[in-house]
Enzyme design. Sequence first.
Site, PDB file in Angstrom:
ATOM      1  N   GLU A  90      -5.595   1.934  -1.364  1.00 24.61           N
ATOM      2  CA  GLU A  90      -6.630   1.238  -0.595  1.00 24.61           C
ATOM      3  C   GLU A  90      -7.200   0.069  -1.415  1.00 24.61           C
ATOM      4  O   GLU A  90      -8.372   0.028  -1.754  1.00 24.61           O
ATOM      5  CB  GLU A  90      -7.702   2.238  -0.149  1.00 24.61           C
ATOM      6  CG  GLU A  90      -8.882   1.657   0.626  1.00 24.61           C
ATOM      7  CD  GLU A  90      -8.538   0.747   1.809  1.00 24.61           C
ATOM      8  OE1 GLU A  90      -7.493   0.930   2.449  1.00 24.61           O
ATOM      9  OE2 GLU A  90      -9.334  -0.172   2.057  1.00 24.61           O
ATOM     10  N   TRP A  91      -6.333  -0.863  -1.762  1.00 30.19           N
ATOM     11  CA  TRP A  91      -6.712  -2.118  -2.406  1.00 30.19           C
ATOM     12  C   TRP A  91      -7.650  -1.899  -3.593  1.00 30.19           C
ATOM     13  O   TRP A  91      -7.339  -1.073  -4.442  1.00 30.19           O
ATOM     14  CB  TRP A  91      -7.281  -3.087  -1.354  1.00 30.19           C
ATOM     15  CG  TRP A  91      -6.335  -3.266  -0.196  1.00 30.19           C
ATOM     16  CD1 TRP A  91      -6.522  -2.885   1.103  1.00 30.19           C
ATOM     17  CD2 TRP A  91      -4.999  -3.840  -0.223  1.00 30.19           C
ATOM     18  NE1 TRP A  91      -5.415  -3.199   1.875  1.00 30.19           N
ATOM     19  CE2 TRP A  91      -4.471  -3.786   1.090  1.00 30.19           C
ATOM     20  CE3 TRP A  91      -4.203  -4.419  -1.231  1.00 30.19           C
ATOM     21  CZ2 TRP A  91      -3.198  -4.263   1.415  1.00 30.19           C
ATOM     22  CZ3 TRP A  91      -2.939  -4.896  -0.897  1.00 30.19           C
ATOM     23  CH2 TRP A  91      -2.452  -4.816   0.402  1.00 30.19           C
TER      24      TRP A  91
ATOM     25  N   ASN B   6      -8.099  -5.830  14.659  1.00 36.17           N
ATOM     26  CA  ASN B   6      -8.345  -4.743  13.709  1.00 36.17           C
ATOM     27  C   ASN B   6      -9.844  -4.496  13.705  1.00 36.17           C
ATOM     28  O   ASN B   6     -10.623  -5.442  13.544  1.00 36.17           O
ATOM     29  CB  ASN B   6      -7.921  -5.139  12.291  1.00 36.17           C
ATOM     30  CG  ASN B   6      -6.421  -5.358  12.153  1.00 36.17           C
ATOM     31  OD1 ASN B   6      -5.669  -5.206  13.112  1.00 36.17           O
ATOM     32  ND2 ASN B   6      -5.985  -5.715  10.966  1.00 36.17           N
TER      33      ASN B   6
ATOM     34  N   GLN C  39       0.806  -1.221   0.000  1.00 43.14           N
ATOM     35  CA  GLN C  39       0.000   0.000   0.000  1.00 43.14           C
ATOM     36  C   GLN C  39       0.840   1.273   0.000  1.00 43.14           C
ATOM     37  O   GLN C  39       0.343   2.343  -0.330  1.00 43.14           O
ATOM     38  CB  GLN C  39      -0.951  -0.006   1.203  1.00 43.14           C
ATOM     39  CG  GLN C  39      -2.002  -1.104   1.087  1.00 43.14           C
ATOM     40  CD  GLN C  39      -2.961  -1.120   2.272  1.00 43.14           C
ATOM     41  OE1 GLN C  39      -2.675  -1.739   3.289  1.00 43.14           O
ATOM     42  NE2 GLN C  39      -4.075  -0.442   2.151  1.00 43.14           N
TER      43      GLN C  39
ATOM     44  N   TRP D  65      -4.949   3.230  11.668  1.00 41.29           N
ATOM     45  CA  TRP D  65      -4.851   2.990  10.226  1.00 41.29           C
ATOM     46  C   TRP D  65      -5.371   4.228   9.529  1.00 41.29           C
ATOM     47  O   TRP D  65      -6.551   4.521   9.669  1.00 41.29           O
ATOM     48  CB  TRP D  65      -5.664   1.756   9.785  1.00 41.29           C
ATOM     49  CG  TRP D  65      -5.408   1.505   8.331  1.00 41.29           C
ATOM     50  CD1 TRP D  65      -6.070   2.036   7.266  1.00 41.29           C
ATOM     51  CD2 TRP D  65      -4.331   0.721   7.792  1.00 41.29           C
ATOM     52  NE1 TRP D  65      -5.486   1.634   6.096  1.00 41.29           N
ATOM     53  CE2 TRP D  65      -4.428   0.841   6.385  1.00 41.29           C
ATOM     54  CE3 TRP D  65      -3.294  -0.037   8.345  1.00 41.29           C
ATOM     55  CZ2 TRP D  65      -3.513   0.196   5.528  1.00 41.29           C
ATOM     56  CZ3 TRP D  65      -2.417  -0.675   7.497  1.00 41.29           C
ATOM     57  CH2 TRP D  65      -2.538  -0.551   6.098  1.00 41.29           C
TER      58      TRP D  65
ATOM     59  N   ASN E 106      -1.790 -10.635   8.655  1.00 39.55           N
ATOM     60  CA  ASN E 106      -2.800  -9.604   8.803  1.00 39.55           C
ATOM     61  C   ASN E 106      -4.111 -10.082   8.200  1.00 39.55           C
ATOM     62  O   ASN E 106      -4.167 -10.420   7.022  1.00 39.55           O
ATOM     63  CB  ASN E 106      -2.384  -8.320   8.076  1.00 39.55           C
ATOM     64  CG  ASN E 106      -3.478  -7.259   8.175  1.00 39.55           C
ATOM     65  OD1 ASN E 106      -3.723  -6.721   9.237  1.00 39.55           O
ATOM     66  ND2 ASN E 106      -4.175  -7.005   7.068  1.00 39.55           N
TER      67      ASN E 106
ATOM     68  N   ARG F 152       3.672   0.102  12.980  1.00 36.49           N
ATOM     69  CA  ARG F 152       3.434  -1.243  12.462  1.00 36.49           C
ATOM     70  C   ARG F 152       3.516  -1.194  10.937  1.00 36.49           C
ATOM     71  O   ARG F 152       2.777  -0.445  10.305  1.00 36.49           O
ATOM     72  CB  ARG F 152       2.053  -1.727  12.915  1.00 36.49           C
ATOM     73  CG  ARG F 152       1.596  -3.006  12.265  1.00 36.49           C
ATOM     74  CD  ARG F 152       0.219  -3.475  12.780  1.00 36.49           C
ATOM     75  NE  ARG F 152      -0.149  -4.698  12.104  1.00 36.49           N
ATOM     76  CZ  ARG F 152      -1.202  -4.824  11.284  1.00 36.49           C
ATOM     77  NH1 ARG F 152      -2.022  -3.822  11.064  1.00 36.49           N
ATOM     78  NH2 ARG F 152      -1.439  -5.963  10.693  1.00 36.49           N
TER      79      ARG F 152
HETATM   80  C1  PNW Z   1      -7.936  -3.696   6.291  1.00 41.50           C
HETATM   81  N1  PNW Z   1     -13.766  -5.862   4.635  1.00 41.50           N
HETATM   82  O1  PNW Z   1      -8.589  -4.120   5.147  1.00 41.50           O
HETATM   83  C2  PNW Z   1      -6.477  -3.880   5.939  1.00 41.50           C
HETATM   84  O2  PNW Z   1      -5.720  -4.551   6.913  1.00 41.50           O
HETATM   85  C3  PNW Z   1      -5.815  -2.639   5.464  1.00 41.50           C
HETATM   86  O3  PNW Z   1      -4.749  -2.982   4.615  1.00 41.50           O
HETATM   87  C4  PNW Z   1      -6.835  -1.731   4.798  1.00 41.50           C
HETATM   88  O4  PNW Z   1      -6.264  -0.650   4.148  1.00 41.50           O
HETATM   89  C5  PNW Z   1      -7.805  -1.294   5.886  1.00 41.50           C
HETATM   90  O5  PNW Z   1      -8.363  -2.403   6.565  1.00 41.50           O
HETATM   91  C6  PNW Z   1      -8.940  -0.414   5.386  1.00 41.50           C
HETATM   92  O6  PNW Z   1      -9.740  -1.092   4.468  1.00 41.50           O
HETATM   93  C7  PNW Z   1      -9.891  -4.517   5.098  1.00 41.50           C
HETATM   94  O7  PNW Z   1     -14.277  -5.862   3.487  1.00 41.50           O
HETATM   95  C8  PNW Z   1     -10.450  -4.608   3.837  1.00 41.50           C
HETATM   96  O8  PNW Z   1     -14.390  -6.256   5.636  1.00 41.50           O
HETATM   97  C9  PNW Z   1     -11.725  -5.053   3.685  1.00 41.50           C
HETATM   98  C10 PNW Z   1     -12.462  -5.409   4.804  1.00 41.50           C
HETATM   99  C11 PNW Z   1     -11.911  -5.324   6.067  1.00 41.50           C
HETATM  100  C12 PNW Z   1     -10.614  -4.863   6.216  1.00 41.50           C
END
Ligand code: PNW
Length: 474
Positions: free
Chosen positions: A427-428, A296, A21, A420, A166, A78
């Site tokens: 953001e993915w 998280n 990221q 975070w 993670n 982290r």
């Molecule tokens: C987490 N969901 O991602 C990740 O650990 C991070 O890399 C990310 O940037 C952050 O939360 C914010 O999205 C998630 O769909 C992605 O439930 C998707 C989900 C949960 C956490």
Amino acid sequence: MPEPLTFPPAFLWGAATSAYQIEGAVREDGRTPSIWDTFCRTPGKVNGGDTGDIAVDHYHRYRDDVALMADLGLTAYRFSVSWPRVQPTGRGPAVQRGLDFYRRLVDELLAHGIKPAVTLYHWDLPQELEDAGGWPERETAYRFAEYAAIVGEALGDRVEQWITLNEPWCSAFLGYGSGVHAPGRTDPAAALRAAHHLNLAHGLGTTALRGVMPARNSVAVSLNSSVVRTVSDAPEDLDAKRRIDNLANGIFHGPMLHGAYPETLFADTARVTDWSFVQQGDLGAIHQPLDALGLNYYTPTLVSAAENAPAGARADGHGESNHSPWPAADDVAFHQTPGDRTEMGWTIDPTGLHELIMRYSHEAPGLALYITENGAAYDDKPDPDGRVHDPERIAYLHGHLSAVRQSITDGADVRGYYLWSLMDNFEWAYGYEKRFGAVYVDYATLARTPKSSARWYGEVARTGAVPSAETGGE
Ligand code: PNW
């Protein structure tokens, strides 16, 4: 004037990021593609066709980024190690230049009095391992243990806090179930196999780390443990909750913390898989004593039986897909929790964080707890004077830190909090459109500007106390 909420003196005030990221430099120093490099190049998978090729160029700017953290007053950081930077094919000897980057980063952090916490796997599987079958294959767990030993040996003398995986829920169910994350497969049976092999990777990786590191180091895992609630106490709604709780929490916590899958998980998923991939001895290998548990938390999950929901209700907030991330749960409906939401559409509910902490405080007594991620995306924009005001994020942090403080009052052993994220980043599947940072990044120049929330949070870190009112930050 109400008193500020004071935290224990040793409480860690951190921020979190992950390699893909923020780093960029995807072709440097021997790094090869991970599943996310491939996914980003698959049309239609990532918003705007964004990639992590440059991200926020942290690979070249890490010194400035560490100086910024120190300037804000953070005491912990982290980050994750990119597997394909260290072991480009996912097998065999390590690339020293890759490891050297993390050595330099850690030394820089320590020189600024910032405590590093290393996550070994934050979703960037070497593509070669996916080509060999990825997480649905058992072999990937063995490869992870080997990689864990390499990184543990290289950094174990200077990093005390270790996190194996993670959010394995996302790796398994968004990666192989709904397909909204890399590698983008949509096969519920493969997703359940992936979950088991991620559990095995955690267990074997923990053992591998312990074999190469000083005993004082702490090993943990970060789970996006869900707070699952129902719309009613009707038996069919409670059953929907139990099943989603199994698939969100029990499937990982069960083996990792208690050495067993929840008994009902097998029956719940029987029409998808017979679980014959679980071999003798696996549960013992997974069930390693841990030093800490990372939680998280972003938002709760609200469910009902499908029969108790309006037709088509599927507001589960996990991205756009025709495939559910929840195997064999088509008769469960997901609802939007009432209340204000962030830019992700995720409802803001600090009571969920308190509930989550108290649950694991009881379920895993004696285990130190860390909030390894919590934060919010907002549509931040600089003012004409260049400053970035994000009062919504301050309010979000205020609410959630107050919930953490309440949990400590209620007896939970919470030792630290990682916001975070340190700065806006990739953001993915949403690409760069969603901004989670406490620090604003201008993607044209990559200049970093602390938002008002970063100043506010830095003040919290420096004083060890959350002000009673949410104002401030200037
Ligand atoms: C987490 N969901 O991602 C990740 O650990 C991070 O890399 C990310 O940037 C952050 O939360 C914010 O999205 C998630 O769909 C992605 O439930 C998707 C989900 C949960 C956490």
